[in-house]
Scaffold this motif. Structure first.
Motif, PDB file in Angstrom:
ATOM      1  N   VAL A 173      -7.704  -4.337  -2.664  1.00 59.43           N
ATOM      2  CA  VAL A 173      -6.233  -4.272  -2.736  1.00 59.43           C
ATOM      3  C   VAL A 173      -5.625  -5.620  -2.349  1.00 59.43           C
ATOM      4  O   VAL A 173      -4.712  -6.114  -3.025  1.00 59.43           O
ATOM      5  N   LEU A 185      -3.396  -7.474  -5.142  1.00 63.45           N
ATOM      6  CA  LEU A 185      -1.963  -7.646  -4.857  1.00 63.45           C
ATOM      7  C   LEU A 185      -1.609  -9.118  -4.627  1.00 63.45           C
ATOM      8  O   LEU A 185      -0.549  -9.573  -5.068  1.00 63.45           O
ATOM      9  N   LEU A 236       1.297  -8.434   4.559  1.00 62.18           N
ATOM     10  CA  LEU A 236       0.685  -7.295   3.880  1.00 62.18           C
ATOM     11  C   LEU A 236      -0.664  -7.004   4.518  1.00 62.18           C
ATOM     12  O   LEU A 236      -1.553  -7.850   4.501  1.00 62.18           O
ATOM     13  N   ALA A 261      -3.821  -5.051   4.128  1.00 62.36           N
ATOM     14  CA  ALA A 261      -4.618  -4.253   3.188  1.00 62.36           C
ATOM     15  C   ALA A 261      -6.045  -4.180   3.706  1.00 62.36           C
ATOM     16  O   ALA A 261      -6.951  -4.834   3.186  1.00 62.36           O
ATOM     17  N   HIS A 284       1.644  -1.744   5.132  1.00 64.44           N
ATOM     18  CA  HIS A 284       0.258  -1.388   4.822  1.00 64.44           C
ATOM     19  C   HIS A 284       0.193  -0.749   3.442  1.00 64.44           C
ATOM     20  O   HIS A 284       1.228  -0.467   2.823  1.00 64.44           O
ATOM     21  N   THR A 285      -1.040  -0.536   2.967  1.00 63.56           N
ATOM     22  CA  THR A 285      -1.226  -0.115   1.570  1.00 63.56           C
ATOM     23  C   THR A 285      -1.973   1.215   1.450  1.00 63.56           C
ATOM     24  O   THR A 285      -2.518   1.530   0.405  1.00 63.56           O
ATOM     25  N   LEU A 292       3.493  -0.149   1.129  1.00 59.48           N
ATOM     26  CA  LEU A 292       3.489  -0.545  -0.289  1.00 59.48           C
ATOM     27  C   LEU A 292       2.179  -0.003  -0.845  1.00 59.48           C
ATOM     28  O   LEU A 292       1.132  -0.650  -0.752  1.00 59.48           O
ATOM     29  N   TYR A 293       2.226   1.228  -1.345  1.00 57.06           N
ATOM     30  CA  TYR A 293       0.989   1.924  -1.740  1.00 57.06           C
ATOM     31  C   TYR A 293       0.820   1.887  -3.257  1.00 57.06           C
ATOM     32  O   TYR A 293       1.620   2.477  -3.987  1.00 57.06           O
ATOM     33  N   PHE A 295       3.920   1.860  -7.692  1.00 59.13           N
ATOM     34  CA  PHE A 295       3.927   1.673  -6.238  1.00 59.13           C
ATOM     35  C   PHE A 295       4.795   2.730  -5.580  1.00 59.13           C
ATOM     36  O   PHE A 295       5.938   2.955  -5.998  1.00 59.13           O
TER      37      PHE A 295
END
Ligand code: NAP
Length: 251
Positions: free
Chosen positions: A11, A15, A63, A65, A87-88, A107-108, A125
């Motif tokens: 990820v 990303l 971010l 991840a 987090h993702t 931010l998934y 997202f």
């Protein structure tokens, strides 16, 4: 936005590439393994460090991840004041970040991501933030690289993650077992690809419940018996075959 990426796996990498493509600036990569941080940082043309190093404080967005379990211990080592931290993860509450910053969220990416592959189309997202203002910033940011952004609470995201595991991770595991069976029986797994695509494609405009075919839904007991005999040497696949047949028959 100026971004620090924490993590360097699938990820983080996908990303980071997406952000860079849309002219956001990656200023640093932080990862547990220094060599992994370096690999992504070299691609992004930025600095890097491991978890013991100093995090660049010039960024606007951080971010995170990393694996779900690593998220729970992050607050022992990372403190970022008022910086926006995201987090993702699908199944981790945004509040896991509450001791790291006063501005935080999620931010998934609702997609299966692998760093060695170009992502397929626009990644959807699901976003969330701890305040209305944070949510707006995250949404505006996400819209710079995706045409499919929607707000989702911790509870909704958790439910979607369960469904995502079923439709993606479980089906892929079934493909892997079928591939192994084909290889051992000297038949070409690739012959099944049009069938895989057709079955997946139907879900976009039909209810899967109405689209079931195969010996279980027809209750073709002789065929089911033949299949089970053939699977005698494949106990794991036979077990799954029986469980899923039972589920189809009783649905
Ligand atoms: N891949 C997907 O399709 C996908 C989709 C949506 C959401 N997610 C979520 O995104 C997050 C990352 O997933 P991923 O697929 O990118 O995982 P991944 O490829 O396995 O990468 C995991 C990352 O976490 C770091 N890490 C692992 N254990 C750690 C620990 N104990 N302490 C510190 N860092 C640790 C690793 O650092 P090192 O490599 O330096 O050791 C690596 O950078 C997870 O929350 C996952 O649920 C994944």
């Amino acid at each position: 936005m100026k971004v620090v990426i924490i993590g360097s796996g699938n990820v983080a990498t996908v990303l980071a590439r997406l952000f860079k493509k849309k002219n956001h600036e990656i200023v640093q990569v932080v990862s547990r393994e220094l060599a992994h941080a370096k690999l992504l940082a070299d691609e992004m043309g930025c600095s890097f460090t491991d978890n013991e190093g100093v995090i660049d404080t010039s960024a606007e967005l951080y971010l995170v991840a990393v694996s779900d379990s690593a998220l729970y211990s992050l607050n022992n080592s990372v403190h970022l004041g008022k910086k926006l931290v995201l987090h993702t993860a699908g199944s981790v509450s945004k509040d896991v970040l509450k001791d790291i910053s006063v501005n935080y969220g999620v931010l998934y990416p609702l997609q299966s991501l692998r760093k060695e592959l170009e992502p397929f189309g626009d990644i959807p997202f699901l976003i969330d933030g701890n305040t209305e203002e944070t949510q707006t910033i995250i949404k505006d940011f996400a819209k710079t690289f995706s045409g499919n952004v929607c707000k989702s609470s911790d509870e909704e995201r958790l439910k979607l993650h369960v469904a995502a595991v079923v439709v993606s991770n479980f089906t892929n595991h079934l493909y892997a077992m079928a591939e192994e069976f084909c290889n051992k029986e000297n038949i070409d797994f690739k012959l099944l690809v049009p069938l895989i695509k057709e079955t997946a494609q139907r879900t976009s405009n039909q209810s899967p419940a109405n689209m079931q075919t195969g010996p279980a839904v027809r209750n073709d007991v002789f065929t089911l018996d033949k299949h089970l005999q053939l699977l005698a040497n494949y106990p794991k696949l036979k077990y799954i075959y029986l469980k899923l047949t039972d589920s189809i028959v009783n649905s």
